[in-house]
Design a protein around this motif. Sequence first.
Motif, PDB file in Angstrom:
ATOM      1  N   SER A 251       0.830  -1.196   0.000  1.00  0.00           N
ATOM      2  CA  SER A 251       0.000   0.000   0.000  1.00  0.00           C
ATOM      3  C   SER A 251       0.870   1.252   0.000  1.00  0.00           C
ATOM      4  O   SER A 251       1.887   1.330   0.691  1.00  0.00           O
ATOM      5  CB  SER A 251      -0.900  -0.010   1.244  1.00  0.00           C
ATOM      6  OG  SER A 251      -1.673   1.158   1.294  1.00  0.00           O
ATOM      7  N   GLN A 252       0.481   2.230  -0.822  1.00  0.00           N
ATOM      8  CA  GLN A 252       1.242   3.467  -0.963  1.00  0.00           C
ATOM      9  C   GLN A 252       0.306   4.670  -0.916  1.00  0.00           C
ATOM     10  O   GLN A 252      -0.876   4.561  -1.257  1.00  0.00           O
ATOM     11  CB  GLN A 252       1.994   3.478  -2.299  1.00  0.00           C
ATOM     12  CG  GLN A 252       3.029   2.379  -2.473  1.00  0.00           C
ATOM     13  CD  GLN A 252       4.284   2.645  -1.674  1.00  0.00           C
ATOM     14  OE1 GLN A 252       4.434   3.703  -1.061  1.00  0.00           O
ATOM     15  NE2 GLN A 252       5.187   1.679  -1.650  1.00  0.00           N
ATOM     16  N   PRO A 253       0.822   5.843  -0.501  1.00  0.00           N
ATOM     17  CA  PRO A 253       0.003   7.063  -0.588  1.00  0.00           C
ATOM     18  C   PRO A 253      -0.428   7.308  -2.037  1.00  0.00           C
ATOM     19  O   PRO A 253       0.247   6.886  -2.975  1.00  0.00           O
ATOM     20  CB  PRO A 253       0.966   8.160  -0.106  1.00  0.00           C
ATOM     21  CG  PRO A 253       1.987   7.440   0.726  1.00  0.00           C
ATOM     22  CD  PRO A 253       2.148   6.091   0.087  1.00  0.00           C
ATOM     23  N   ALA A 254      -1.536   8.016  -2.209  1.00  0.00           N
ATOM     24  CA  ALA A 254      -2.090   8.232  -3.550  1.00  0.00           C
ATOM     25  C   ALA A 254      -1.086   8.893  -4.488  1.00  0.00           C
ATOM     26  O   ALA A 254      -0.974   8.515  -5.661  1.00  0.00           O
ATOM     27  CB  ALA A 254      -3.356   9.076  -3.451  1.00  0.00           C
TER      28      ALA A 254
ATOM     29  N   VAL B 225       2.158   8.773  -4.451  1.00  0.00           N
ATOM     30  CA  VAL B 225       3.208   7.814  -4.810  1.00  0.00           C
ATOM     31  C   VAL B 225       2.678   6.815  -5.831  1.00  0.00           C
ATOM     32  O   VAL B 225       3.343   6.501  -6.825  1.00  0.00           O
ATOM     33  CB  VAL B 225       3.740   7.090  -3.556  1.00  0.00           C
ATOM     34  CG1 VAL B 225       4.708   5.964  -3.947  1.00  0.00           C
ATOM     35  CG2 VAL B 225       4.416   8.070  -2.614  1.00  0.00           C
ATOM     36  N   ARG B 226       1.461   6.324  -5.596  1.00  0.00           N
ATOM     37  CA  ARG B 226       0.887   5.346  -6.508  1.00  0.00           C
ATOM     38  C   ARG B 226       0.661   5.951  -7.901  1.00  0.00           C
ATOM     39  O   ARG B 226       0.955   5.314  -8.919  1.00  0.00           O
ATOM     40  CB  ARG B 226      -0.435   4.823  -5.952  1.00  0.00           C
ATOM     41  CG  ARG B 226      -1.054   3.725  -6.783  1.00  0.00           C
ATOM     42  CD  ARG B 226      -0.207   2.457  -6.808  1.00  0.00           C
ATOM     43  NE  ARG B 226      -0.337   1.705  -5.582  1.00  0.00           N
ATOM     44  CZ  ARG B 226       0.658   1.001  -5.038  1.00  0.00           C
ATOM     45  NH1 ARG B 226       1.843   0.968  -5.621  1.00  0.00           N
ATOM     46  NH2 ARG B 226       0.481   0.326  -3.927  1.00  0.00           N
TER      47      ARG B 226
ATOM     48  N   ILE C 215       0.113  -4.085  -9.076  1.00  0.00           N
ATOM     49  CA  ILE C 215      -1.143  -3.801  -8.402  1.00  0.00           C
ATOM     50  C   ILE C 215      -2.287  -4.426  -9.201  1.00  0.00           C
ATOM     51  O   ILE C 215      -2.108  -4.849 -10.337  1.00  0.00           O
ATOM     52  CB  ILE C 215      -1.386  -2.272  -8.277  1.00  0.00           C
ATOM     53  CG1 ILE C 215      -1.364  -1.617  -9.669  1.00  0.00           C
ATOM     54  CG2 ILE C 215      -0.362  -1.643  -7.348  1.00  0.00           C
ATOM     55  CD1 ILE C 215      -1.642  -0.124  -9.656  1.00  0.00           C
ATOM     56  N   ALA C 216      -3.464  -4.472  -8.588  1.00  0.00           N
ATOM     57  CA  ALA C 216      -4.640  -4.944  -9.308  1.00  0.00           C
ATOM     58  C   ALA C 216      -5.064  -3.879 -10.323  1.00  0.00           C
ATOM     59  O   ALA C 216      -4.892  -2.676 -10.094  1.00  0.00           O
ATOM     60  CB  ALA C 216      -5.779  -5.210  -8.332  1.00  0.00           C
TER      61      ALA C 216
END
Length: 200
Positions: free
Chosen positions: A7-10, A12-13, A44-45
């Motif tokens: 999981s990453q901050p928005a 970063v993603r 990621i999905a």
Amino acid sequence: MTARATSQPASVRRAQILNATLEMIGESGIEALTTAAIAKRVGIAEATIFKHFDSKIDILRTLIKTFTDRLIETSNNIQGSEADPYNKLILIFEAHLDMLKDNQGIPRLIFGESLSIRDQKCQDLVRNIIGHYTDLIQIIIKQGLEEGLFKTDLNPLLASKCFIGVLQHTVINHFMTELPTEKNDTDRGLIDFLLNLFKP
């Protein structure tokens, strides 16, 4: 199989998705690009992509907008520098090649395959950067004319279009022929040849 990303901050993603997309465009172009393939590259999905972007086109729009904003800022800084008009044109040319060296996906997206994107906003963004450069180069050439650096009968509009044409040719030639991304003597030779034609 690509390992699932944690999981990453928005922010970063989003950056990961954009960077992965650029890498893939640099490798194989836009036609084969899918959100599923991007998701796999990031780890990621595919559904996660749509938490950050509406579609593949939205990703491409974001990439083009980010690039054009950065390049316009760079070119405006060069225009406002103390360099003479002749060297300003060289600096702008080299700034593009530095961009090519940093990421082949950007010039391929902007100069090579943008017309294949059937999206009005993407095409408008590309036209905007070309229009900006046409105007900017004309301003620099007019300054050179005022300073006596260029021949008096040089047409600023036509000269600016020639400059942009050489720039686009150089960028496209790199990825079409799989040339190394580093600047080389041929690249500098082309721009020197053109600018010598501008001289009195």
